[in-house]
Write an enzyme that holds these catalytic residues in place. Structure first.
Site, PDB file in Angstrom:
ATOM      1  N   PRO A   1       0.820  -1.155   0.020  1.00 52.35           N
ATOM      2  CA  PRO A   1      -0.018   0.082   0.113  1.00 52.35           C
ATOM      3  C   PRO A   1       0.878   1.284  -0.066  1.00 52.35           C
ATOM      4  CG  PRO A   1       0.046  -0.904   2.105  1.00 52.35           C
ATOM      5  CD  PRO A   1       0.851  -2.019   1.419  1.00 52.35           C
TER       6      PRO A   1
ATOM      7  N   ASP B   1       5.643   2.451   2.379  1.00 50.40           N
ATOM      8  CA  ASP B   1       4.868   1.460   2.695  1.00 50.40           C
ATOM      9  C   ASP B   1       3.753   1.524   3.962  1.00 50.40           C
ATOM     10  OD1 ASP B   1       3.768  -0.962   3.311  1.00 50.40           O
ATOM     11  OD2 ASP B   1       5.588  -2.170   2.999  1.00 50.40           O
ATOM     12  N   HIS B   2       2.743   1.821   3.951  1.00 50.19           N
ATOM     13  CA  HIS B   2       1.772   2.132   4.911  1.00 50.19           C
ATOM     14  C   HIS B   2       1.779   1.135   5.961  1.00 50.19           C
ATOM     15  CE1 HIS B   2      -1.305   4.507   6.857  1.00 50.19           C
ATOM     16  NE2 HIS B   2      -1.345   5.266   6.192  1.00 50.19           N
ATOM     17  N   ARG B   3       2.057  -0.150   5.792  1.00 50.02           N
ATOM     18  CA  ARG B   3       2.301  -1.220   6.848  1.00 50.02           C
ATOM     19  C   ARG B   3       3.344  -0.884   7.605  1.00 50.02           C
ATOM     20  NH1 ARG B   3       2.921  -6.193   2.839  1.00 50.02           N
ATOM     21  NH2 ARG B   3       4.605  -4.590   2.268  1.00 50.02           N
ATOM     22  N   VAL B   4       4.298  -0.110   7.346  1.00 50.47           N
ATOM     23  CA  VAL B   4       5.494   0.116   7.974  1.00 50.47           C
ATOM     24  C   VAL B   4       5.523   1.737   8.727  1.00 50.47           C
ATOM     25  CG1 VAL B   4       8.025  -0.128   8.219  1.00 50.47           C
ATOM     26  CG2 VAL B   4       6.597  -1.789   6.658  1.00 50.47           C
TER      27      VAL B   4
END
Length: 433
Positions: free
Chosen positions: A231, A405-408
């Site tokens: 993402p 990276d929106h997860r990180v």
């Protein structure tokens, strides 16, 4: 007999070119001997033998292209083993050789059984890294129920070889299924089938088709995987670089006797590394097990080469001065274009910098280089009108885009990183300390 397989010399490699053989049939090799040169999707690499024995067959000719990973390329007769008959030889053994073949069935049976079974795929450790092992070692381990995760390799570069497995205690092998493979198998989603140009209304004969080489295929696959699975979101910031240009001119005058020239990109790499240490949450990678927080700022720099792109790494960039970064970046870029980088020089990295400013590109957004959490896109510095103390003045301004990276890295973390990066670029004297 042991099949020598086409090795995977990079995570993205699916096939390669067997450029040159350094051995011939009848040669005896030891573990660590260079036996061949292989052109991968990124570089030309030397291949070392991982077992001892005699080369009995060359199965893939020098110069062969499109050789798939794990395809047998040669055969090795293990010490004490027997070679399989070649196609040109008579299959029947000579009468005087028969007693010899039957002399020690107990000793030969395990070797024959191990050679007859295809080598399992290389297993992975608990953190997902590949466990380096020879094909014969994997066969013997699978046959004896030995878990390769518990073995320390004594072969070249720590590779597990036959002698390491033969004396190891038996245990239940636990091959871990790939998370990505399992997800693909259970998702029910099939990849979109590619259409030909003719199916899309472009007639045959109206274009020239340039075949995809290994690098183009690898870059295409990695970028598609990244844009589909990660993402992405971008953050933009403008930085003034007038002071940086002045400091750069002074630094280069001082370094001129040493033949060193520091580029704007070298300043960017150094500033990014220092900012990553100030905001360590941005120096991270997403894994299914958790967020990996990296200890050092290993900054990958995008380098365009014939046929594609490669990202050599300035390792521990936060610990290096501008002169050292400039020297390393110049050397890495040169060897990248010559395809002479070692795998460890372009695999990995914790953060990437892509600079298209020298082409006059004002602003752009890059695709994340997995498994990194961020990539920085650097545009051209140009004269713009800015307001200072209520007055409109001219300044040299450069637009920087941070893709996250929106997860990180969420928006707030990415913003804090850029807040740390901006003053380092605008007042670069701090980077000279």
């Amino acid at each position: 007999m042991t099949d020598i397989l086409m090795p995977a010399l990079s995570p993205t490699m699916e096939e390669g070119v067997l450029a040159k053989w350094h051995v011939k049939v009848g040669d005896v090799v030891s573990a660590g001997d260079v036996i061949a040169e292989i052109e991968t999707d990124k570089a030309t690499m030397e291949v070392e033998a991982v077992d001892e024995g005699e080369i009995t067959d060359i199965l893939v000719a020098e110069g062969s292209e499109g050789v798939k990973v794990n395809t047998p390329i040669a055969r090795l007769k293990d010490e004490g083993g027997t070679a399989a008959p070649k196609a040109a030889e008579k299959p029947a053994a000579k009468a005087e050789e028969a007693p010899k073949a039957e002399a020690s069935p107990t000793a030969e049976a395990p070797k024959a059984a191990a050679a007859a079974v295809p080598a399992p795929a290389a297993p992975k450790s608990e953190n997902g890294e590949r466990i380096f092992s020879s094909p014969l070692a994997r066969r013997i381990a699978a046959q004896n129920g030995v878990d390769l995760k518990s073995i320390k390799g004594t072969g070249p570069h720590g590779r597990i070889v036959k002698r390491d497995v033969e004396g190891a205690p038996k245990g239940a092998a636990q091959p871990a299924a790939s998370t990505a493979t399992a997800a693909a198998a259970t998702s029910g989603i099939e990849p979109r089938k590619a259409q030909s140009l003719a199916q899309m209304g472009i007639p045959d004969g109206s274009y020239d088709l340039i075949p995809l080489d290994g690098m183009k295929k690898a870059v295409a696959r990695r970028m598609v995987d990244s844009i589909q699975n990660v993402p992405h979101f971008p953050l933009f910031i403008d930085v003034e670089i007038d002071q940086l240009m002045a400091v750069r001119a002074k630094v280069n005058k001082m370094l001129e006797p040493q033949g060193i020239k520091v580029s704007v990109n070298d300043f960017v790499i150094k500033a990014a590394a220092l900012a990553l240490k100030m905001v360590p949450e941005a120096n991270a990678s997403y894994t299914p097990e958790g967020i990996a927080m990296h200890h050092n700022a290993d900054v990958s720099m995008a380098v365009a080469i014939d046929g594609g792109l490669i990202t050599p790494i300035i390792k521990k960039a936060e610990t290096k001065g501008l002169a050292q970064i400039a020297t390393e970046s110049k050397d890495l870029a040169k060897r990248a274009r010559e395809r002479k980088l070692k795998p460890e020089e372009f695999q990995g990295g914790t953060f990437s910098v892509s600079n298209l400013g020298m082409f006059g590109i004002k602003q752009f957004t890059s695709i994340i280089n997995e498994p990194q959490g961020c990539i920085m896109s650097v545009g051209a510095g140009e004269q713009r009108a800015v307001v200072k103390n209520g007055q409109v003045v001219a300044a040299t301004v450069m637009t920087v885009t941070l893709t996250c990276d929106h997860r990180v890295v969420d928006g707030a973390t990415g913003a804090r990183f850029l807040q740390a990066f901006k003053p380092l670029i605008e007042d670069p004297v701090a980077m000279l300390a």
